[in-house]
Design an enzyme around this catalytic site. Structure first.
Site, mmCIF file in Angstrom:
data_model
loop_
_atom_site.group_PDB
_atom_site.id
_atom_site.type_symbol
_atom_site.label_atom_id
_atom_site.label_comp_id
_atom_site.label_asym_id
_atom_site.label_seq_id
_atom_site.Cartn_x
_atom_site.Cartn_y
_atom_site.Cartn_z
ATOM 1 N N ARG A 78 -8.976 0.797 8.366
ATOM 2 C CA ARG A 78 -7.593 0.321 8.315
ATOM 3 C C ARG A 78 -6.753 1.132 7.317
ATOM 4 N NH1 ARG A 78 -10.397 -4.344 6.834
ATOM 5 N NH2 ARG A 78 -9.178 -4.351 4.914
ATOM 6 N N ARG A 83 -8.412 -12.914 -3.156
ATOM 7 C CA ARG A 83 -7.100 -13.075 -2.540
ATOM 8 C C ARG A 83 -7.340 -13.877 -1.272
ATOM 9 N NH1 ARG A 83 -3.601 -7.643 -1.723
ATOM 10 N NH2 ARG A 83 -4.868 -7.601 0.165
ATOM 11 N N CYS A 98 22.243 3.070 -11.624
ATOM 12 C CA CYS A 98 23.183 2.022 -11.247
ATOM 13 C C CYS A 98 22.840 1.509 -9.842
ATOM 14 C CB CYS A 98 24.605 2.567 -11.271
ATOM 15 S SG CYS A 98 25.063 3.339 -12.840
ATOM 16 N N MET A 99 23.552 0.484 -9.402
ATOM 17 C CA MET A 99 23.256 -0.077 -8.089
ATOM 18 C C MET A 99 23.447 0.939 -6.974
ATOM 19 S SD MET A 99 24.826 -3.415 -6.131
ATOM 20 C CE MET A 99 24.073 -4.608 -7.244
#
Length: 372
Positions: A219, A131, A308-309
């Site tokens: 960390r 990465r 649902c939203m």
């Protein structure tokens, strides 16, 4: 009266950091990126420092600058920078900044000169995650450039660091391999005149399971918020977030009634449905349709039909559930209720994603504890 809320126990964050601090002789950098993993960056940072952290870690430059604007004077490392970012602002603010390539190191030299201040730099070595960071083949050139920048007074190499691939799987073969690559990278740095004050590679999992990886600084991220990075182990951590809502409506429906979009759920008998005002706009994964566990009326229910939203539906049978009752999606689990780990399991993700999703501005965060 509140409708839905995300409660954050700041004492839990403080105590989790204290627990982590007690497991190491290294300093602790509490990672508060992603708005404190959905818990709120600034309150989480204060609680983490109260628990013994001496550093804060963030991903972006703007997150680091926000900490400075809020008055945090402790060392702050920001590590994810695309080309063209105003790094001079970070240098001027005294942020520690990452360099994992010659290109980025050059931008930091330019930023330091513009800010008329020496840039505090952490050089990143890619030990296998593929990465960020310089590969072992690129590492000597990055070190040589950093040594020149340091000799010129533009840079101070404060740290050398890397990140694990699979520390959350104790005993994984990549852990020892990465530690060997990191040790060789440090030896190369020393040969080229780079002797950083801080060497760091340990994340939450390594902080908890690999003391040989602690070096000068660890960390922890997800462990700060009480969630374990290792499946099946808690290490005494306490989850800090609870997501809950009050039932908005209940109704009796007959057997065979379809529920929510697409009618992917049908009632088996006459039953009571309870409408809970939290949906995927608030962080509830849509993949939890017909799967997500919710505690309501002293029992664990399963989301009935599609998420649902703005809302979910629960089938509560003949139980005496009424509007205003509290439905808890997840919390610490002390009372047998569902946890973020339970939600992660049913939707095939990790606990990190569950809590981070609930950083919605629509659902207010409420902070508890003396650390607040």
């Amino acid at each position: 009266m509140w409708q839905a809320e995300v409660r954050i126990d700041l004492d839990a964050i403080r105590d989790n950091v204290a627990l982590l601090r007690a497991r190491t002789t290294a300093e602790v950098m509490a990672v508060v990126k992603g708005d404190g993993y959905g818990h709120g960056m600034l309150p989480s940072a204060r609680a983490a420092l109260a628990g013994g952290a001496t550093w804060l870690g963030v991903a972006t430059l703007e997150e680091g600058l926000a900490l400075r604007r809020a008055g945090f004077e402790v060392p702050v490392l920001a590590w994810l920078h695309s080309p063209g970012q105003p790094l001079h602002e970070g240098v001027a603010a005294g942020l520690d900044l990452n360099a994992g390539s010659l290109e980025l190191l050059g931008e930091l030299v330019t930023a330091a000169r513009r800010a008329e201040r020496t840039a505090r730099v952490h050089l990143k070595l890619d030990t296998g995650l593929s990465r960020g960071g310089a590969t072992p083949a690129e590492w000597p050139a990055l070190l040589e450039a950093a040594a020149k920048g340091q000799a010129d007074g533009d840079l101070e190499v404060v740290g050398v660091w890397s990140h694990f691939v699979s520390a959350d799987a104790p005993g994984h073969e990549t852990i020892d391999h990465q530690l060997a690559v990191f040790a060789e990278g440090l030896a190369t740095a020393e040969r080229l005149g780079i002797t950083p004050r801080y060497r760091h590679i340990a994340n939450s999992a390594a902080t908890l399971t690999r003391p040989d990886s602690h070096y000068d600084l660890v960390r922890p991220g997800i462990a700060v918020y009480g969630l374990s990075p290792v499946a099946g182990e808690t290490y005494g951590l306490r989850p800090a977030m609870t997501a809950r809502a009050r039932v908005a409506l209940t109704k009796r429906v007959p057997a065979g009634q379809g529920v929510s979009y697409g009618h992917t759920y049908f009632t088996e008998r006459e039953t009571t449905l309870a409408l809970v005002p939290l949906g995927y706009a608030d962080g509830v994964p849509r993949a939890a349709s017909n799967a997500g566990p919710v505690q309501l009326g002293g029992k664990i229910r399963t989301v009935a039909g599609r998420v649902c939203m703005d809302q979910i539906v629960l089938d509560v049978g003949d139980d005496p559930v009424v509007s205003g009752d509290v439905a808890t999606l997840f919390g610490a689990g002390d009372d047998g209720g569902p946890t973020a780990d339970d939600w992660a399991e049913v939707v095939g993700t990790i606990n990190y994603e569950i809590v981070t999703r609930f950083g919605s501005t629509r659902v207010p965060r409420v902070y508890d504890g003396g650390a607040a």
